[in-house]
Design an enzyme around this catalytic site. Structure first.
Site, PDB file in Angstrom:
ATOM      1  N   GLY A  14     -29.754 -37.130   0.289  1.00 21.84           N
ATOM      2  CA  GLY A  14     -29.020 -37.045   1.549  1.00 21.84           C
ATOM      3  C   GLY A  14     -27.634 -36.446   1.459  1.00 21.84           C
ATOM      4  CB  SER A  15     -25.767 -34.551  -1.137  1.00 20.49           C
ATOM      5  OG  SER A  15     -26.514 -33.380  -1.327  1.00 20.49           O
ATOM      6  CG  ASN A  16     -27.536 -30.294   2.103  1.00 21.21           C
ATOM      7  OD1 ASN A  16     -26.717 -29.394   2.231  1.00 21.21           O
ATOM      8  ND2 ASN A  16     -28.391 -30.335   1.089  1.00 21.21           N
ATOM      9  CG  MET A  94     -38.540 -32.678  -0.630  1.00 18.22           C
ATOM     10  SD  MET A  94     -37.693 -31.070  -0.693  1.00 18.22           S
ATOM     11  CE  MET A  94     -38.461 -30.376  -2.140  1.00 18.22           C
ATOM     12  NE  ARG A  95     -44.344 -36.183   3.656  1.00 16.45           N
ATOM     13  CZ  ARG A  95     -45.394 -36.943   3.344  1.00 16.45           C
ATOM     14  NH1 ARG A  95     -46.617 -36.548   3.646  1.00 16.45           N
ATOM     15  NH2 ARG A  95     -45.224 -38.116   2.769  1.00 16.45           N
ATOM     16  CG  LEU A  96     -45.641 -26.829   3.673  1.00 16.58           C
ATOM     17  CD1 LEU A  96     -47.026 -26.282   3.354  1.00 16.58           C
ATOM     18  CD2 LEU A  96     -44.623 -25.698   3.703  1.00 16.58           C
ATOM     19  CG  ASN A 111     -35.553 -25.952   5.081  1.00 21.29           C
ATOM     20  OD1 ASN A 111     -35.215 -27.111   4.801  1.00 21.29           O
ATOM     21  ND2 ASN A 111     -36.131 -25.154   4.192  1.00 21.29           N
ATOM     22  CG  HIS A 113     -35.186 -22.663  -0.099  1.00 22.26           C
ATOM     23  ND1 HIS A 113     -36.214 -23.538  -0.403  1.00 22.26           N
ATOM     24  CD2 HIS A 113     -35.185 -21.712  -1.058  1.00 22.26           C
ATOM     25  CE1 HIS A 113     -36.806 -23.115  -1.516  1.00 22.26           C
ATOM     26  NE2 HIS A 113     -36.216 -22.010  -1.922  1.00 22.26           N
TER      27      HIS A 113
HETATM   28  C1  GAR Z   1     -31.232 -29.492  -1.380  1.00 28.29           C
HETATM   29  O1  GAR Z   1     -30.797 -28.802  -2.532  1.00 28.29           O
HETATM   30  C2  GAR Z   1     -32.114 -28.604  -0.531  1.00 28.29           C
HETATM   31  O2  GAR Z   1     -31.747 -27.269  -0.573  1.00 28.29           O
HETATM   32  C3  GAR Z   1     -33.461 -28.842  -1.174  1.00 28.29           C
HETATM   33  O3  GAR Z   1     -33.486 -30.218  -1.448  1.00 28.29           O
HETATM   34  C4  GAR Z   1     -32.163 -30.653  -1.743  1.00 28.29           C
HETATM   35  C5  GAR Z   1     -31.884 -31.893  -0.921  1.00 28.29           C
HETATM   36  O4  GAR Z   1     -30.686 -32.464  -1.297  1.00 28.29           O
HETATM   37  N1  GAR Z   1     -34.519 -28.451  -0.284  1.00 28.29           N
HETATM   38  C6  GAR Z   1     -35.603 -27.802  -0.680  1.00 28.29           C
HETATM   39  O5  GAR Z   1     -35.829 -27.500  -1.830  1.00 28.29           O
HETATM   40  C7  GAR Z   1     -36.572 -27.473   0.446  1.00 28.29           C
HETATM   41  N2  GAR Z   1     -37.473 -26.447   0.047  1.00 28.29           N
HETATM   42  P1  GAR Z   1     -30.008 -33.618  -0.434  1.00 28.29           P
HETATM   43  O6  GAR Z   1     -31.080 -34.673  -0.139  1.00 28.29           O
HETATM   44  O7  GAR Z   1     -28.945 -34.150  -1.350  1.00 28.29           O
HETATM   45  O8  GAR Z   1     -29.453 -33.022   0.830  1.00 28.29           O
END
Ligand code: GAR
Length: 195
Positions: A14-16, A94-96, A111, A113
């Site tokens: 959840g850092s984003n 992490m799901r489509l 999203n 990436h």
């Molecule tokens: C992030 O680096 C994001 O770009 C990646 O998961 C991480 C989630 O981090 N997403 C993917 O790879 C999607 N294809 P977070 O939970 O700390 O935000």
């Protein structure tokens, strides 16, 4: 201009979402999170939301790992619509995403990436970049379509690959870039600069 209502979907730490919340609290982002949803019961985004009184929902999908069944995704659509969310923000989900959700929110699901798409779609994109031996990677915010990380690109940020980088050090630097890029892109939506 009224605040943009967003729902956030995530499966990880959840850092984003934390970076988005920080930007809101700092007064840089006229956005209101109205729902946080996760397919992982102890995901970071749920804790962050609960601490701030933002409604949460856990998506229970026992059948599949890489997507939701139509039935479960339809239930999620109902919850997203009831929340009043205008934009669905995937942050480590992490799901489509499949048709019930895509059809309910056309061009309103984004999203983030961890690569410069169209390079390195899919899992562990930072590791893919290291293995490929490229000098530059980064992160991308894009509209979500029915493909895997194929939707129209909205914004990108570059990250250099340094000598001695490991998958962990590289991913950490990409995440720093993500935490700048996602709030910046959301600010463009909040200013109604993007459709
Ligand atoms: C992030 O680096 C994001 O770009 C990646 O998961 C991480 C989630 O981090 N997403 C993917 O790879 C999607 N294809 P977070 O939970 O700390 O935000």
């Amino acid at each position: 201009m009224p605040h943009l209502k967003i729902a956030v979907l995530g499966s990880g730490k959840g850092s984003n979402f934390r970076a988005i919340l920080s930007a809101i609290m700092a007064g840089h982002l006229r956005v209101t999170p109205v729902l946080a949803a996760s397919d992982v019961a102890d995901a970071g985004i749920l804790n962050l939301a609960e601490n701030l009184g933002i409604p949460t929902t856990v998506i229970n999908e026992p059948k599949f790992r890489t997507r939701l069944s139509e039935e479960v995704e339809s239930k999620l659509v109902e919850e997203l619509q009831a929340s009043g969310a205008e934009l669905i923000v995937l942050a480590g989900y992490m799901r489509l995403v499949k048709s019930p959700l895509l059809e309910a929110f056309p061009r309103r699901i984004i999203n983030i990436h961890p690569s410069l798409l169209p390079s390195f779609p899919g899992l562990e994109a930072w590791r893919q970049a290291l293995t490929a031996g490229v000098k530059m990677t980064g992160c991308t915010v894009h509209f979500v379509d029915s493909g895997m990380d194929t939707g129209e690109i909205i914004g990108q940020s570059e990250v250099s690959i340094l000598p001695g980088d490991t998958p962990e050090t590289l991913h950490a630097r990409i995440q720093e870039a993500e935490h700048e890029l996602y709030p910046e892109v959301l600010a463009r939506f909040a200013r109604r600069e993007l459709p």
